[in-house]
Structures are given as structure tokens and as C-alpha cells.
Motif scaffolding. Sequence first.
Motif, PDB file in Angstrom:
ATOM      1  N   HIS A  77      12.671  34.559  34.539  1.00  0.00           N
ATOM      2  CA  HIS A  77      13.874  34.860  35.309  1.00  0.00           C
ATOM      3  C   HIS A  77      14.907  33.772  35.005  1.00  0.00           C
ATOM      4  O   HIS A  77      14.550  32.597  34.886  1.00  0.00           O
ATOM      5  N   PRO A  78      16.190  34.104  34.871  1.00  0.00           N
ATOM      6  CA  PRO A  78      17.223  33.096  34.573  1.00  0.00           C
ATOM      7  C   PRO A  78      17.282  31.952  35.586  1.00  0.00           C
ATOM      8  O   PRO A  78      17.683  30.841  35.239  1.00  0.00           O
ATOM      9  N   VAL A  79      16.885  32.200  36.825  1.00  0.00           N
ATOM     10  CA  VAL A  79      16.904  31.147  37.847  1.00  0.00           C
ATOM     11  C   VAL A  79      16.042  29.964  37.395  1.00  0.00           C
ATOM     12  O   VAL A  79      16.327  28.813  37.741  1.00  0.00           O
ATOM     13  N   THR A  80      15.023  30.243  36.588  1.00  0.00           N
ATOM     14  CA  THR A  80      14.148  29.194  36.065  1.00  0.00           C
ATOM     15  C   THR A  80      14.951  28.121  35.338  1.00  0.00           C
ATOM     16  O   THR A  80      14.569  26.954  35.315  1.00  0.00           O
ATOM     17  N   PHE A  81      16.071  28.496  34.751  1.00  0.00           N
ATOM     18  CA  PHE A  81      16.881  27.586  33.944  1.00  0.00           C
ATOM     19  C   PHE A  81      18.172  27.187  34.661  1.00  0.00           C
ATOM     20  O   PHE A  81      19.083  26.658  34.051  1.00  0.00           O
ATOM     21  N   GLY A  82      18.222  27.469  35.957  1.00  0.00           N
ATOM     22  CA  GLY A  82      19.400  27.149  36.750  1.00  0.00           C
ATOM     23  C   GLY A  82      19.324  25.747  37.332  1.00  0.00           C
ATOM     24  O   GLY A  82      18.299  25.078  37.295  1.00  0.00           O
TER      25      GLY A  82
END
Length: 166
Positions: A77-82
Motif C-alpha cells: 500500500h502507498p501508505v507504507t512509503f508515506g
Amino acid sequence: PKTPSAADIEQLEYLANLARIAIERHRTAEELRLSDSIFKNTSEAMLVLDINGIIIATNPAFTKISGYDASEVVGHHPVTFGSPRHDRHFYDAIRKELHDNGSWRGEICGIKKTGEEYINWVTVNTTNDDKGRPFRRVVLFSDITEKKKHEERIWYEANYDALTHL
């Protein structure tokens, strides 16, 4: 001139149908080449997400901006890299906007592979399947960190005395 027989007409209709199929396949192949070229060569980072928000594809601009290769982010999920500066409520608001309107636009901080924080201008759009149901999300973003620093410097210079910093 001879009047074509029913078999001749049937043969012509068959050949015309084959020609139509060939032309349609050629058009489709051209559209796919164009889409692939745009995806690979745009300067904006692109993520393609499934409807659950899992990354299924990235473009080279994403790697250039974030430092992550596609193999490192696909399936996540992009949140992982947020950035940790965004909490759950921030992402819940984005999900609600996507559910209600199918799109969202705004600033999000991310973390590059190097650990450096950066600011993105992000646009998320939803694509639908043939039945009109949400199918994919397309995320476009560009790094605006330097632009934001420049704006902050201009604001500071306009509002503070250069000598006294008051």
C-alpha cells in the motif's frame, strides 16, 4: 458482369469481417503502444492501484523521484512509503473523498528510499469497469519540495527584516 452468387456474397462478408477485425486489432495495438509510451516517458510519477489500494504498477518517473524500484513497492500500500507526519485520519479523509467523488488532489509527504522526506502534489483518479464499478486507482504525483522551500523563503523575506530577523 456476372451477378455474385450467395456463396460469393457470403465469402465477401466473411472477408470484410476479417478485415474489420484486423483493423480494430491494429487500432487497439496502436492505442496500447501510445498508452505504454506515455506511462513510461511522462515526468510525473505514476502508480496504478487495485481497488483495495495495493500497488500493481509503477512507472520510471516513480523510481526517479522516490528511489524505489517497482519490485520493491508492487504488492504494498502507498501508505507504507508515506511520511509519519500523516496520521490515520488524514488517509481516512482521502479514502472517503475517493469513495464519494472518485478523485482526490492535494499534498502528501513521502519518504524516499534514502530516508529523505519530500513533498508531493498528488492527484488520484478512479477508473471504472464495464459495469461502472470502481476498478483501479491511478495516482499521479510530482516532487514539489524545492518549490515549497522557495515559497517559504520568499514568504520569510517578505515578512521578516533581513537584519534583525524580526
